[in-house]
Write a protein that holds these residues in place. Structure first.
Motif, mmCIF file in Angstrom:
data_model
loop_
_atom_site.group_PDB
_atom_site.id
_atom_site.type_symbol
_atom_site.label_atom_id
_atom_site.label_comp_id
_atom_site.label_asym_id
_atom_site.label_seq_id
_atom_site.Cartn_x
_atom_site.Cartn_y
_atom_site.Cartn_z
ATOM 1 N N ASP A 22 5.921 -8.154 -17.572
ATOM 2 C CA ASP A 22 7.130 -8.041 -16.744
ATOM 3 C C ASP A 22 8.345 -7.885 -17.651
ATOM 4 O O ASP A 22 9.113 -8.830 -17.863
ATOM 5 C CB ASP A 22 7.274 -9.283 -15.862
ATOM 6 C CG ASP A 22 8.463 -9.186 -14.906
ATOM 7 O OD1 ASP A 22 9.058 -8.097 -14.783
ATOM 8 O OD2 ASP A 22 8.805 -10.224 -14.294
ATOM 9 N N ASN A 261 1.536 3.923 -14.801
ATOM 10 C CA ASN A 261 2.411 2.949 -14.145
ATOM 11 C C ASN A 261 2.641 3.326 -12.683
ATOM 12 O O ASN A 261 2.609 2.471 -11.781
ATOM 13 C CB ASN A 261 3.766 2.889 -14.866
ATOM 14 C CG ASN A 261 3.694 2.229 -16.216
ATOM 15 O OD1 ASN A 261 2.858 1.361 -16.456
ATOM 16 N ND2 ASN A 261 4.573 2.625 -17.125
ATOM 17 N N ARG A 264 -0.417 2.617 -10.525
ATOM 18 C CA ARG A 264 -0.599 1.181 -10.309
ATOM 19 C C ARG A 264 0.277 0.686 -9.165
ATOM 20 O O ARG A 264 -0.176 -0.049 -8.285
ATOM 21 C CB ARG A 264 -0.281 0.405 -11.588
ATOM 22 C CG ARG A 264 -0.327 -1.098 -11.352
ATOM 23 C CD ARG A 264 0.174 -1.914 -12.516
ATOM 24 N NE ARG A 264 0.230 -3.325 -12.093
ATOM 25 C CZ ARG A 264 0.613 -4.327 -12.881
ATOM 26 N NH1 ARG A 264 0.971 -4.087 -14.135
ATOM 27 N NH2 ARG A 264 0.634 -5.563 -12.410
ATOM 28 N N HIS A 265 1.540 1.077 -9.153
ATOM 29 C CA HIS A 265 2.474 0.534 -8.169
ATOM 30 C C HIS A 265 2.410 1.262 -6.827
ATOM 31 O O HIS A 265 2.550 0.638 -5.771
ATOM 32 C CB HIS A 265 3.888 0.547 -8.742
ATOM 33 C CG HIS A 265 4.032 -0.358 -9.927
ATOM 34 N ND1 HIS A 265 3.944 -1.729 -9.833
ATOM 35 C CD2 HIS A 265 4.209 -0.081 -11.254
ATOM 36 C CE1 HIS A 265 4.077 -2.271 -11.032
ATOM 37 N NE2 HIS A 265 4.237 -1.300 -11.905
ATOM 38 N N ALA A 268 -0.486 -0.109 -4.997
ATOM 39 C CA ALA A 268 -0.378 -1.534 -4.663
ATOM 40 C C ALA A 268 0.478 -1.774 -3.429
ATOM 41 O O ALA A 268 0.410 -2.852 -2.821
ATOM 42 C CB ALA A 268 0.205 -2.303 -5.852
ATOM 43 N N GLU A 269 1.305 -0.794 -3.043
ATOM 44 C CA GLU A 269 2.201 -0.955 -1.909
ATOM 45 C C GLU A 269 1.521 -0.484 -0.621
ATOM 46 O O GLU A 269 1.155 0.695 -0.522
ATOM 47 C CB GLU A 269 3.490 -0.152 -2.132
ATOM 48 C CG GLU A 269 4.386 -0.713 -3.221
ATOM 49 C CD GLU A 269 5.014 -2.025 -2.819
ATOM 50 O OE1 GLU A 269 5.432 -2.167 -1.656
ATOM 51 O OE2 GLU A 269 5.083 -2.928 -3.674
ATOM 52 N N CYS A 290 9.295 5.290 -9.602
ATOM 53 C CA CYS A 290 8.274 4.800 -10.534
ATOM 54 C C CYS A 290 8.824 4.738 -11.957
ATOM 55 O O CYS A 290 8.575 3.772 -12.691
ATOM 56 C CB CYS A 290 7.046 5.708 -10.488
ATOM 57 S SG CYS A 290 6.095 5.612 -8.957
ATOM 58 N N TYR A 293 11.270 1.700 -11.898
ATOM 59 C CA TYR A 293 10.671 0.395 -11.655
ATOM 60 C C TYR A 293 9.790 -0.054 -12.812
ATOM 61 O O TYR A 293 9.780 -1.232 -13.190
ATOM 62 C CB TYR A 293 9.860 0.449 -10.372
ATOM 63 C CG TYR A 293 9.302 -0.872 -9.920
ATOM 64 C CD1 TYR A 293 10.097 -1.789 -9.240
ATOM 65 C CD2 TYR A 293 7.977 -1.216 -10.171
ATOM 66 C CE1 TYR A 293 9.588 -3.012 -8.819
ATOM 67 C CE2 TYR A 293 7.459 -2.424 -9.755
ATOM 68 C CZ TYR A 293 8.264 -3.326 -9.082
ATOM 69 O OH TYR A 293 7.753 -4.535 -8.675
ATOM 70 N N SER A 294 9.036 0.877 -13.386
ATOM 71 C CA SER A 294 8.120 0.543 -14.478
ATOM 72 C C SER A 294 8.238 1.606 -15.556
ATOM 73 O O SER A 294 7.470 2.560 -15.606
ATOM 74 C CB SER A 294 6.683 0.457 -13.945
ATOM 75 O OG SER A 294 5.811 -0.027 -14.926
ATOM 76 N N ARG A 340 12.539 -4.769 -6.013
ATOM 77 C CA ARG A 340 11.802 -4.186 -4.885
ATOM 78 C C ARG A 340 11.438 -2.749 -5.208
ATOM 79 O O ARG A 340 12.280 -1.946 -5.596
ATOM 80 C CB ARG A 340 12.652 -4.234 -3.609
ATOM 81 C CG ARG A 340 11.959 -3.658 -2.366
ATOM 82 C CD ARG A 340 12.758 -4.007 -1.114
ATOM 83 N NE ARG A 340 14.119 -3.497 -1.187
ATOM 84 C CZ ARG A 340 14.496 -2.282 -0.764
ATOM 85 N NH1 ARG A 340 13.609 -1.465 -0.225
ATOM 86 N NH2 ARG A 340 15.757 -1.904 -0.849
ATOM 87 N N PHE A 341 10.172 -2.393 -5.079
ATOM 88 C CA PHE A 341 9.689 -1.031 -5.315
ATOM 89 C C PHE A 341 9.904 -0.222 -4.041
ATOM 90 O O PHE A 341 9.311 -0.515 -3.004
ATOM 91 C CB PHE A 341 8.212 -1.070 -5.698
ATOM 92 C CG PHE A 341 7.612 0.276 -6.006
ATOM 93 C CD1 PHE A 341 7.971 0.963 -7.154
ATOM 94 C CD2 PHE A 341 6.676 0.852 -5.149
ATOM 95 C CE1 PHE A 341 7.412 2.202 -7.442
ATOM 96 C CE2 PHE A 341 6.115 2.079 -5.420
ATOM 97 C CZ PHE A 341 6.488 2.760 -6.579
#
Length: 411
Positions: A22, A261, A264-265, A268-269, A290, A293-294, A340-341
């Motif tokens: 993180d 990345n 992954r995100h 996940a949402e 994206c 965020y990452s 928040r993504f």
């Protein structure tokens, strides 16, 4: 200089598990209370807020890019000796040089990476992505890094550079070591191993440049060779070899990480993957979110040319700065509710992942194109794809180049 405003030393370990998992969270306290602080362990001034990072990028008179490619961890004598055995001669390239030379070179070398030129590659990139998806689509599961993302950006980067197809296979295996060389914290023994790989990549880069001199083609390096012939002082042989070496690392590893990345995100949402498949017009902004965020590039570096004040802190002349992009991209002063993504975020494109100002990444149009195509094809072909439950995402202990080693999926 090592004290925070509260009187307690600010701790920061860019190789630790907290930062790897993180990055933005690891510097949340810094963004709130001490946005610019000195790390005695690193001997760098750590910069965590968006506005300060942007200022350091933009003000090329006060901040030099010269250290951008220096190893973050000083090399052991044995590693330096191993590099010398390969006649390794790192020199300035666009990413670590300053005006006015930087601007002159960039103007001459940029055309092959312009958005309209890169767009001409869309068909070839889509065909390449399709072939890779074909290889695992019927299997019902895949590691998106091993099965797709490790290879496709490497091949695309080499094609854009102008490397002949028959040399792509051997060239792409060396690029991963450069990230560890520049941004890692390897032991003295591991440094020698990495130095050996870097040395081999250096030699191969020289061979590839020599081949392109004999067999002209189209691409970034052939363009540079053309400039070299017209103005050998502006672009000399050492610059060509360094261009080949560092440019392919940037084209490969950062795009691989950025897309890993993203997957992954996005996966996940709940509902996001389905939404992208139903409306591909959402994908370009999802790519920007994206990247924000990452970040695939967590930090970059500068040197203070003179004594400067940044974020209310006086930095001495010669002070080295670690500009933590991954933290700046989560600055609530710019991005409301940054944790928040949100693929609909209206200002997602303001992220710092590609830099800003005169050093804004020339490869950004290519990275965006590759990410868009990969997401378009995956959401179209595999609308039911999901993350394998319970997997742990691990990262190389690397201060900047950031992406999961594996992304296990099933459908």
């Amino acid at each position: 200089m090592t004290q925070t405003q509260s009187g307690c030393p600010m701790s920061f370990d860019p190789f630790g598990e907290e930062y790897q998992q993180d990055p933005a969270g690891a510097l949340a306290a810094a963004r709130a209370h001490e946005p610019v602080f000195y790390s005695s362990e690193l001997d760098y001034w750590v910069v965590s807020r968006y506005a300060d990072i942007k200022e350091a990028f933009r003000d090329t008179r006060a901040y030099s890019a010269a250290i951008a490619l220096d190893p973050l961890t000083p090399l052991a004598p044995e590693a330096r000796e191993r590099l010398a055995s390969y006649d390794f001669a790192p020199g300035p390239v666009l990413v670590n040089e300053d005006p006015p030379l930087h601007l002159r070179r960039r103007k001459e070398l940029a055309p092959p990476l312009a958005a309209d030129e890169v767009a001409k590659l869309e068909g070839r990139i889509r065909d390449l992505v399709t072939r890779y998806i074909d290889a695992f689509a019927s299997r019902g599961h895949a590691d998106m890094v091993d099965d797709l993302l490790w290879e496709v950006p490497a091949i695309v980067g080499l094609l854009v550079a102008g490397v002949p197809d028959e040399d792509v296979e051997r060239a792409r295996h060396y690029t991963i070591k450069m990230g560890l060389f520049t941004w890692g914290k390897p032991s003295a023994e591991h440094q020698v191993e990495i130095a050996d790989q870097v040395g081999r990549w250096w030699r191969l880069s020289g061979e590839l440049v020599d081949r392109l001199k004999r067999e002209p083609g189209r691409g970034w390096v052939p363009r540079a060779i053309e400039v070299h012939r017209q103005d050998p002082e502006l672009v000399n042989d050492n610059h060509l070899q360094n261009m080949m070496m560092s440019g392919l690392v940037a084209a490969h590893e950062t795009t691989t990480n950025a897309t890993a990345n993203a997957l992954r995100h996005l996966l996940a949402e709940p509902g996001v993957w389905q939404a992208l498949g139903e409306d591909p017009s959402l994908i370009p902004n999802a790519v920007e979110e994206c990247l924000r965020y990452s970040s695939s590039v967590l930090c970059w570096r500068r040197t203070a040319v003179r004594e400067v004040v940044l974020g209310g802190v006086t930095i001495p002349a010669g002070g080295r700065l670690l500009l933590v992009i991954g933290s700046g991209n989560h600055d609530e002063r710019v991005f409301p509710d940054p944790g928040r993504f949100d693929i609909h975020r209206p200002n997602a494109k303001r992220h710092l992942t590609f830099g800003v100002g005169s050093h804004n990444c020339m490869g950004a149009p290519l990275a965006r194109l590759e990410m868009r195509i990969i997401l378009e094809e995956l959401t179209r072909r595999l609308p039911g794809m999901r993350l394998v439950p319970g997997q742990e995402f691990t990262y190389l202990p690397n201060a900047s180049f950031h992406g999961p080693r594996h992304v296990l999926t099933e459908w």
